[in-house]
Motif scaffolding. Sequence first.
Motif, PDB file in Angstrom:
ATOM      1  N   ALA A  72       0.838  -1.208   0.000  1.00  0.00           N
ATOM      2  CA  ALA A  72       0.000   0.000   0.000  1.00  0.00           C
ATOM      3  C   ALA A  72       0.870   1.254   0.000  1.00  0.00           C
ATOM      4  N   GLY A  73       1.958   1.233   0.760  1.00  0.00           N
ATOM      5  CA  GLY A  73       2.863   2.375   0.805  1.00  0.00           C
ATOM      6  C   GLY A  73       3.546   2.624  -0.521  1.00  0.00           C
ATOM      7  N   LEU A  74       3.859   1.571  -1.222  1.00  0.00           N
ATOM      8  CA  LEU A  74       4.494   1.696  -2.530  1.00  0.00           C
ATOM      9  C   LEU A  74       3.484   2.144  -3.592  1.00  0.00           C
ATOM     10  N   LEU A  75       2.294   1.569  -3.562  1.00  0.00           N
ATOM     11  CA  LEU A  75       1.304   1.842  -4.606  1.00  0.00           C
ATOM     12  C   LEU A  75       0.433   3.072  -4.352  1.00  0.00           C
ATOM     13  N   GLY A  76       0.212   3.426  -3.087  1.00  0.00           N
ATOM     14  CA  GLY A  76      -0.638   4.571  -2.764  1.00  0.00           C
ATOM     15  C   GLY A  76      -0.209   5.854  -3.477  1.00  0.00           C
ATOM     16  N   PRO A  77       1.057   6.265  -3.343  1.00  0.00           N
ATOM     17  CA  PRO A  77       1.493   7.475  -4.041  1.00  0.00           C
ATOM     18  C   PRO A  77       1.436   7.334  -5.559  1.00  0.00           C
ATOM     19  N   LEU A  78       1.736   6.152  -6.069  1.00  0.00           N
ATOM     20  CA  LEU A  78       1.705   5.935  -7.516  1.00  0.00           C
ATOM     21  C   LEU A  78       0.278   6.055  -8.054  1.00  0.00           C
ATOM     22  N   VAL A  79      -0.665   5.408  -7.390  1.00  0.00           N
ATOM     23  CA  VAL A  79      -2.068   5.492  -7.817  1.00  0.00           C
ATOM     24  C   VAL A  79      -2.546   6.944  -7.729  1.00  0.00           C
ATOM     25  N   SER A  80      -2.205   7.613  -6.644  1.00  0.00           N
ATOM     26  CA  SER A  80      -2.595   9.015  -6.489  1.00  0.00           C
ATOM     27  C   SER A  80      -2.006   9.867  -7.609  1.00  0.00           C
ATOM     28  N   HIS A  81      -0.744   9.636  -7.930  1.00  0.00           N
ATOM     29  CA  HIS A  81      -0.097  10.393  -9.006  1.00  0.00           C
ATOM     30  C   HIS A  81      -0.791  10.140 -10.345  1.00  0.00           C
ATOM     31  N   LEU A  82      -1.100   8.886 -10.622  1.00  0.00           N
ATOM     32  CA  LEU A  82      -1.740   8.548 -11.893  1.00  0.00           C
ATOM     33  C   LEU A  82      -3.150   9.129 -12.002  1.00  0.00           C
ATOM     34  N   LEU A  83      -3.869   9.188 -10.887  1.00  0.00           N
ATOM     35  CA  LEU A  83      -5.242   9.685 -10.900  1.00  0.00           C
ATOM     36  C   LEU A  83      -5.343  11.202 -10.756  1.00  0.00           C
ATOM     37  N   THR A  84      -4.417  11.795  -9.992  1.00  0.00           N
ATOM     38  CA  THR A  84      -4.563  13.205  -9.636  1.00  0.00           C
ATOM     39  C   THR A  84      -3.360  14.072  -9.992  1.00  0.00           C
ATOM     40  N   GLY A  85      -2.232  13.442 -10.328  1.00  0.00           N
ATOM     41  CA  GLY A  85      -1.016  14.213 -10.585  1.00  0.00           C
ATOM     42  C   GLY A  85      -0.261  14.575  -9.323  1.00  0.00           C
ATOM     43  N   MET A  86      -0.761  14.106  -8.157  1.00  0.00           N
ATOM     44  CA  MET A  86      -0.100  14.405  -6.893  1.00  0.00           C
ATOM     45  C   MET A  86       0.206  13.088  -6.181  1.00  0.00           C
ATOM     46  N   PRO A  87       1.371  12.921  -5.623  1.00  0.00           N
ATOM     47  CA  PRO A  87       2.483  13.863  -5.600  1.00  0.00           C
ATOM     48  C   PRO A  87       3.071  14.050  -6.997  1.00  0.00           C
ATOM     49  N   GLY A  88       3.762  15.165  -7.165  1.00  0.00           N
ATOM     50  CA  GLY A  88       4.391  15.461  -8.449  1.00  0.00           C
ATOM     51  C   GLY A  88       5.432  14.424  -8.809  1.00  0.00           C
ATOM     52  N   SER A  89       5.740  14.323 -10.078  1.00  0.00           N
ATOM     53  CA  SER A  89       6.647  13.269 -10.558  1.00  0.00           C
ATOM     54  C   SER A  89       8.044  13.362  -9.953  1.00  0.00           C
ATOM     55  N   VAL A  90       8.470  14.555  -9.575  1.00  0.00           N
ATOM     56  CA  VAL A  90       9.810  14.696  -8.985  1.00  0.00           C
ATOM     57  C   VAL A  90       9.852  14.064  -7.594  1.00  0.00           C
TER      58      VAL A  90
END
Length: 182
Positions: A72-90
Amino acid sequence: MTNAVAKQKLSVKAQTIGAIIAIISAVAVPQILHVIGAASGLGTALGEIFLPMHLPIILAGLLAGPYAAGIAGLLGPLVSHLLTGMPGSVMLPFMMIELAVYGISAGMLRNVKIPNIAKVLIAQILGRAVRGGAILIAFYAFGSAIKPAVILSSISAGLIGIVLQLIIIPLAVYRLRSADNE
């Protein structure tokens, strides 16, 4: 196998459900804060202050174990980025590393006989330390755009969130485990 040991082991189904809930929460809770931030003129500052992604991942570690919370810790930010753009790619890879460490370390401490507040604090320290190390390696070895100063500035910006995690997560674990025992 004693009843206490058997009760501490979770089924794959329970761990999967825990991971899914943590991922959904790691996407939804920051978005709620972003909406409030946009309405109040604070923008994304509320996310930096309250650290809303961290809470469900550490909680998942203490409830569902290291595998579920690490994923969940690995995928949570990735899913959020893919759906919302946050966190930013950097910042995305550093957040993925940090949250995975939070989940794994909290999960590994799940059945250790120390107060839950200590478990949360240890997970927080380990996650931030590994994230800091990753940022330093990325900056000095690969010339990353993320400067080392962000390590301390993100901690100071997130102090309220860190303290809230130390209060909310142990209380939530206590309540959820008490409800489970009834």
